[in-house]
Enzyme design. Sequence first.
Site, short mmCIF file in Angstrom:
data_model
loop_
_atom_site.label_atom_id
_atom_site.label_comp_id
_atom_site.label_asym_id
_atom_site.label_seq_id
_atom_site.Cartn_x
_atom_site.Cartn_y
_atom_site.Cartn_z
CE1 TYR A 173 0.84 -0.91 4.43
CE2 TYR A 173 0.72 1.48 4.31
CZ TYR A 173 1.12 0.34 4.98
OH TYR A 173 1.78 0.44 6.17
CB CYS A 174 1.91 3.80 -1.70
SG CYS A 174 1.10 3.66 -3.30
CB THR A 175 -0.08 8.39 -0.58
OG1 THR A 175 1.13 8.38 0.17
CG2 THR A 175 -0.98 9.52 -0.12
#
Length: 297
Positions: free
Chosen positions: A180-182
């Site tokens: 996951y990331c922003t």
Amino acid sequence: MTGKILLYYKFQPIADPDAVRLWQRDLCESLGLTGRILISPHGINGTVGGDIQACKTYARKTKEYFRGIEFKWSEGSADDFPKLSVKARDEIVAFGAPDELEVDERGVVGGGTHLTPEQVNELVEKRSDVVFFDGRNAREAEIGRFKGAVVPDVETTHDFIAEIESGKYDWMKDKPVVAYCTGGIRCEILTPLMKNRGFEEVYQIDGGIVRYGEKYGNSGLWEGSLYVFDKRMHTEFGAPGDPDFVQLGHCVHCDAPTNQFYNCANEPECRHQYLSCEDCRQAKPYCADCATAQISG
Ligand SMILES: [Zn+2]
Ligand SMILES: [Zn+2]
């Protein structure tokens, strides 16, 4: 004048990034938009702000070439960006792997399976060995991350390949891994790099933490604040004072809970961003390293 900010990315093959750069620059200039746009042979990544009508025109014209591109609209204006910067580069996110990333008309080839926020929760309910893998730099994770997430020791996206090749994460190669990331763009690139290196079951979250947080706030599997790349430096899900919100960050000087990053006052020699409470920021506006050096020096 009502303003808006548009955030967007799209992976698709671009035969002549420089021609697209010129077109995008002219389009933004003619509409009075400012912000940052990167174009590579693999796609486009941008944040622009300006008048709402100008943003609508920009979105419509950009869709003619980047079919299916999704724009995230948020509050703001051209004032949030000092100028317009439109550049053509090898990569729209600098992982140092421009030749490894493969893109076709449908997007990135060989990436992790996309999950909606609901599907993330279903996967965790079904499988006891799901591992969340933070696809951001370690600093961002200090103030917020998925519960129990593995946070790689990286300062920039450039460090990821060496990190996943280090052997430290081989134990998760046969487990379901949710990267996951922003907003999702970094995982579009990170997940094929992981799969190419033997991680067998890799997922990524559609719309990233932003979409997950919009869906579940502080009552799901996310914990803490979200690091953002503007002058706020962090944002929270849910209403102010939400009892489910957990403050994860701590002041580097006195250990008090905080989610506020500051730039070290010892610029330009030091480019550290560090967590500080307000009192310590007033007393010594330096990162831990520089504060120690001042005392001993
Ligand atoms: Zn403090
Ligand atoms: Zn410093």
